[in-house]
Design a protein around this motif. Structure first.
Motif, PDB file in Angstrom:
ATOM      1  N   THR A  22       0.856  -1.184   0.000  1.00 39.01           N
ATOM      2  CA  THR A  22       0.000   0.000   0.000  1.00 39.01           C
ATOM      3  C   THR A  22       0.893   1.234   0.000  1.00 39.01           C
TER       4      THR A  22
ATOM      5  N   ARG B  49      -0.362  -5.150   0.412  1.00 42.54           N
ATOM      6  CA  ARG B  49      -1.533  -5.001  -0.451  1.00 42.54           C
ATOM      7  C   ARG B  49      -1.955  -6.401  -0.897  1.00 42.54           C
ATOM      8  N   TRP B  50      -1.015  -7.141  -1.492  1.00 37.96           N
ATOM      9  CA  TRP B  50      -1.226  -8.537  -1.851  1.00 37.96           C
ATOM     10  C   TRP B  50       0.114  -9.248  -1.949  1.00 37.96           C
TER      11      TRP B  50
ATOM     12  N   THR C  80      -4.360 -11.061   0.654  1.00 38.17           N
ATOM     13  CA  THR C  80      -4.698  -9.674   0.348  1.00 38.17           C
ATOM     14  C   THR C  80      -5.042  -8.949   1.640  1.00 38.17           C
TER      15      THR C  80
ATOM     16  N   CYS D 278      -7.990  -5.201  -1.107  1.00 39.02           N
ATOM     17  CA  CYS D 278      -7.992  -5.962  -2.347  1.00 39.02           C
ATOM     18  C   CYS D 278      -8.752  -7.275  -2.161  1.00 39.02           C
ATOM     19  N   ARG D 279      -9.128  -7.888  -3.286  1.00 43.32           N
ATOM     20  CA  ARG D 279      -9.695  -9.231  -3.286  1.00 43.32           C
ATOM     21  C   ARG D 279      -9.063  -9.977  -4.448  1.00 43.32           C
TER      22      ARG D 279
ATOM     23  N   VAL E 103      -6.243  -9.423  -9.076  1.00 47.39           N
ATOM     24  CA  VAL E 103      -6.459  -8.699  -7.828  1.00 47.39           C
ATOM     25  C   VAL E 103      -7.332  -7.488  -8.139  1.00 47.39           C
ATOM     26  N   THR E 104      -8.455  -7.407  -7.440  1.00 44.74           N
ATOM     27  CA  THR E 104      -9.369  -6.290  -7.583  1.00 44.74           C
ATOM     28  C   THR E 104      -9.133  -5.314  -6.438  1.00 44.74           C
ATOM     29  N   ASP E 105      -8.986  -4.038  -6.776  1.00 41.06           N
ATOM     30  CA  ASP E 105      -8.783  -2.983  -5.788  1.00 41.06           C
ATOM     31  C   ASP E 105     -10.129  -2.632  -5.170  1.00 41.06           C
TER      32      ASP E 105
END
Length: 146
Positions: free
Chosen positions: A27, A33-34, A103, A108-109, A140-142
């Motif tokens: 981040t 973040r991931w 994540t 994130c996902r 990875v979706t924000d």
């Protein structure tokens, strides 16, 4: 394409196994973040805790995961999501590996799509992992809006 054999194994936080960290992002403040890794699962073992993270675990061979007292058998390619602070242990009939994507919760996902190595990948993957006959595309979706 990331090949796990190109990365050195490092001990888990709890010392009960090893993993190969393939890729990671942080981040703006420097937090996780991931992270994408492949765990070498050689024996029955408890997992390390990662509070504040969500984990997407993809079995690369048959195994049993116990999450907070509930046991689930997974075949190669099957996935299970759980929180990083959950009490998790793996039980094996034979050594195997697992793809693990962590994540930051609420940031994130992750999604993992397994495909044949001969099949074309989808656009937008943050990483593609070579698993031999199969390949894993990691998306990875924000969720944070950053």
């Amino acid at each position: 394409m990331l090949n796990p054999s190109d990365f050195p194994p490092v001990p888990w936080r709890n010392g009960a196994g090893t993993t190969r960290e393939l890729a990671a992002a942080t981040t703006p403040s420097g937090g996780l973040r991931w992270r994408i890794s492949v765990a070498d699962l050689a024996r029955d073992a408890p997992f390390s805790a990662f509070p504040g993270t969500d984990r997407l675990f993809t079995a690369l061979g048959a195994l049993r995961l116990t999450v907070n007292g509930t046991s689930t058998g997974l075949a190669a390619g099957e996935q299970l999501r759980f929180a990083g602070e959950d009490d998790v242990a793996v039980a094996l009939d034979q050594p195997t590996r697992a793809l693990n994507v962590m994540t930051a919760r609420g940031v994130c996902r992750a999604e993992v799509v397994l495909r044949s190595a001969a099949s074309p990948g989808e656009e937008g993957a943050v990483a593609t992992v070579d698993l031999g006959e199969r390949v894993a595309d990691v998306f990875v979706t924000d969720l944070s809006g950053d």
